[in-house]
Write a protein that holds these residues in place. Sequence first.
Motif, mmCIF file in Angstrom:
data_model
loop_
_atom_site.group_PDB
_atom_site.id
_atom_site.type_symbol
_atom_site.label_atom_id
_atom_site.label_comp_id
_atom_site.label_asym_id
_atom_site.label_seq_id
_atom_site.Cartn_x
_atom_site.Cartn_y
_atom_site.Cartn_z
ATOM 1 N N GLU A 114 0.836 -1.206 0.000
ATOM 2 C CA GLU A 114 0.000 0.000 0.000
ATOM 3 C C GLU A 114 0.870 1.256 0.000
ATOM 4 O O GLU A 114 0.440 2.320 -0.436
ATOM 5 C CB GLU A 114 -0.949 0.012 1.207
ATOM 6 N N GLY A 115 2.113 1.145 0.442
ATOM 7 C CA GLY A 115 3.032 2.276 0.449
ATOM 8 C C GLY A 115 3.716 2.517 -0.887
ATOM 9 O O GLY A 115 4.345 3.557 -1.084
ATOM 10 N N TRP A 116 3.607 1.554 -1.793
ATOM 11 C CA TRP A 116 4.197 1.679 -3.131
ATOM 12 C C TRP A 116 3.265 0.992 -4.117
ATOM 13 O O TRP A 116 3.509 -0.133 -4.535
ATOM 14 C CB TRP A 116 5.577 1.057 -3.170
ATOM 15 N N PRO A 117 2.169 1.665 -4.491
ATOM 16 C CA PRO A 117 1.182 1.043 -5.380
ATOM 17 C C PRO A 117 1.822 0.520 -6.668
ATOM 18 O O PRO A 117 2.586 1.223 -7.322
ATOM 19 C CB PRO A 117 0.202 2.184 -5.673
ATOM 20 N N GLY A 118 1.541 -0.739 -6.971
ATOM 21 C CA GLY A 118 2.041 -1.353 -8.201
ATOM 22 C C GLY A 118 3.345 -2.112 -8.043
ATOM 23 O O GLY A 118 3.773 -2.791 -8.980
ATOM 24 N N ILE A 119 3.983 -2.045 -6.871
ATOM 25 C CA ILE A 119 5.298 -2.685 -6.718
ATOM 26 C C ILE A 119 5.228 -4.196 -6.919
ATOM 27 O O ILE A 119 6.169 -4.805 -7.438
ATOM 28 C CB ILE A 119 5.935 -2.347 -5.345
ATOM 29 N N ASN A 120 4.131 -4.820 -6.543
ATOM 30 C CA ASN A 120 4.023 -6.264 -6.748
ATOM 31 C C ASN A 120 3.773 -6.622 -8.212
ATOM 32 O O ASN A 120 4.175 -7.691 -8.669
ATOM 33 C CB ASN A 120 2.914 -6.852 -5.873
ATOM 34 N N GLU A 121 3.132 -5.709 -8.940
ATOM 35 C CA GLU A 121 2.746 -6.020 -10.316
ATOM 36 C C GLU A 121 3.863 -5.765 -11.335
ATOM 37 O O GLU A 121 3.934 -6.434 -12.355
ATOM 38 C CB GLU A 121 1.509 -5.197 -10.711
ATOM 39 N N VAL A 122 4.730 -4.770 -11.082
ATOM 40 C CA VAL A 122 5.790 -4.474 -12.049
ATOM 41 C C VAL A 122 6.811 -5.606 -12.052
ATOM 42 O O VAL A 122 6.923 -6.371 -11.093
ATOM 43 C CB VAL A 122 6.490 -3.127 -11.748
ATOM 44 N N THR A 123 7.579 -5.696 -13.129
ATOM 45 C CA THR A 123 8.624 -6.707 -13.191
ATOM 46 C C THR A 123 9.857 -6.210 -12.441
ATOM 47 O O THR A 123 10.292 -5.083 -12.626
ATOM 48 C CB THR A 123 8.994 -7.039 -14.643
ATOM 49 N N LYS A 124 10.380 -7.071 -11.579
ATOM 50 C CA LYS A 124 11.597 -6.780 -10.836
ATOM 51 C C LYS A 124 12.725 -7.581 -11.482
ATOM 52 O O LYS A 124 12.759 -8.806 -11.378
ATOM 53 C CB LYS A 124 11.468 -7.184 -9.358
ATOM 54 N N TYR A 125 13.647 -6.896 -12.175
ATOM 55 C CA TYR A 125 14.819 -7.548 -12.757
ATOM 56 C C TYR A 125 15.957 -7.440 -11.748
ATOM 57 O O TYR A 125 16.217 -6.363 -11.209
ATOM 58 C CB TYR A 125 15.218 -6.881 -14.069
ATOM 59 N N VAL A 126 16.631 -8.540 -11.505
ATOM 60 C CA VAL A 126 17.646 -8.582 -10.452
ATOM 61 C C VAL A 126 18.960 -9.102 -11.033
ATOM 62 O O VAL A 126 19.001 -10.187 -11.617
ATOM 63 C CB VAL A 126 17.209 -9.508 -9.300
ATOM 64 N N LEU A 127 20.036 -8.314 -10.874
ATOM 65 C CA LEU A 127 21.351 -8.791 -11.278
ATOM 66 C C LEU A 127 21.932 -9.611 -10.140
ATOM 67 O O LEU A 127 22.164 -9.093 -9.043
ATOM 68 C CB LEU A 127 22.278 -7.627 -11.622
ATOM 69 N N SER A 128 22.147 -10.894 -10.392
ATOM 70 C CA SER A 128 22.666 -11.777 -9.346
ATOM 71 C C SER A 128 23.346 -12.987 -9.972
ATOM 72 O O SER A 128 22.860 -13.536 -10.953
ATOM 73 C CB SER A 128 21.530 -12.257 -8.440
ATOM 74 N N THR A 129 24.459 -13.372 -9.378
ATOM 75 C CA THR A 129 25.104 -14.618 -9.792
ATOM 76 C C THR A 129 24.793 -15.732 -8.801
ATOM 77 O O THR A 129 25.155 -16.883 -9.030
ATOM 78 C CB THR A 129 26.635 -14.439 -9.885
ATOM 79 N N SER A 130 24.112 -15.395 -7.711
ATOM 80 C CA SER A 130 23.845 -16.395 -6.672
ATOM 81 C C SER A 130 22.379 -16.793 -6.549
ATOM 82 O O SER A 130 22.078 -17.837 -5.972
ATOM 83 C CB SER A 130 24.341 -15.889 -5.308
ATOM 84 N N ARG A 131 21.465 -15.974 -7.086
ATOM 85 C CA ARG A 131 20.052 -16.302 -6.992
ATOM 86 C C ARG A 131 19.456 -16.481 -8.380
ATOM 87 O O ARG A 131 19.826 -15.796 -9.321
ATOM 88 C CB ARG A 131 19.279 -15.198 -6.252
ATOM 89 N N LYS A 132 18.488 -17.384 -8.462
ATOM 90 C CA LYS A 132 17.807 -17.648 -9.736
ATOM 91 C C LYS A 132 16.292 -17.584 -9.615
ATOM 92 O O LYS A 132 15.584 -17.621 -10.613
ATOM 93 C CB LYS A 132 18.183 -19.044 -10.267
ATOM 94 N N TYR A 133 15.773 -17.522 -8.366
ATOM 95 C CA TYR A 133 14.324 -17.631 -8.172
ATOM 96 C C TYR A 133 13.882 -16.859 -6.934
ATOM 97 O O TYR A 133 14.614 -16.753 -5.960
ATOM 98 C CB TYR A 133 13.925 -19.113 -8.025
ATOM 99 N N SER A 134 12.658 -16.349 -7.008
ATOM 100 C CA SER A 134 12.021 -15.721 -5.855
ATOM 101 C C SER A 134 10.530 -16.012 -5.891
ATOM 102 O O SER A 134 9.926 -16.122 -6.963
ATOM 103 C CB SER A 134 12.238 -14.204 -5.898
ATOM 104 N N ASP A 135 9.933 -16.091 -4.716
ATOM 105 C CA ASP A 135 8.475 -16.244 -4.617
ATOM 106 C C ASP A 135 7.760 -14.922 -4.870
ATOM 107 O O ASP A 135 6.545 -14.905 -5.066
ATOM 108 C CB ASP A 135 8.081 -16.769 -3.228
ATOM 109 N N TRP A 136 8.490 -13.814 -4.839
ATOM 110 C CA TRP A 136 7.878 -12.516 -5.096
ATOM 111 C C TRP A 136 7.491 -12.453 -6.566
ATOM 112 O O TRP A 136 8.328 -12.610 -7.451
ATOM 113 C CB TRP A 136 8.856 -11.400 -4.741
ATOM 114 N N GLU A 137 6.222 -12.253 -6.806
ATOM 115 C CA GLU A 137 5.705 -12.297 -8.177
ATOM 116 C C GLU A 137 6.445 -11.325 -9.101
ATOM 117 O O GLU A 137 6.895 -10.269 -8.686
ATOM 118 C CB GLU A 137 4.197 -11.986 -8.193
#
Length: 197
Positions: free
Chosen positions: A76-99
């Motif tokens: 509710e403090g950042w409307p749309g944050i769950n819906e937008v695509t979150k691109y993450v630069l990482s060599t250690s992670r490949k997956y998140s439960d965050w939609e």
Amino acid sequence: MRKIIVITMITIDGVMQAPGAPEEDTSGGFEYGGWVAPFGDEEYGKVMQKQMEPADILLGRKTFDIFEDYWPKHAEGWPGINEVTKYVLSTSRKYSDWENSEFLSTVDAIKKLKNSEGGDLKVWGSATLVQLLLEHDLVDELGLLIYPIILGKGKKMFDNSSTPAGFTLTESTTTPSGVIAVSYKRAGDVKTGTIGE
């Protein structure tokens, strides 16, 4: 082509570590987490509301870890944050439960994303990622929120690896609490000369 817009809360001496809360990022013995809290006012709120308009975001892995733990529960403090695509630069992670989270592992993958169809990509926090983007001349715009404090130590936005670049001021606001919000657009190479000639 998509623009990469870096949005950063930064002190006068260039520190950008842990602006939001005391325990946000204590790495390196950082003791000043939450340093933006005293500067909130109505004008500041308007600036932040504009910066937080829905857009896909590009994050470093450490910032993503912080966001992933916090924002799904406080959307509710950042409307749309769950819906937008979150691109993450990482060599250690490949997956998140965050939609709508996708992981990238190389600068070339960021370049490919930048050259794809779609809206602008906003980078929040992510000191190491920002330095990498500046090194590879991938930043189209800077949205800096400059706070009237010096912290002396902490993760910084700029190091000696940045590609020299010119920018043009496109917008500026100063809040009653002394925060200077500026937007700069990439504007070619650095120009030099002699003063008075």
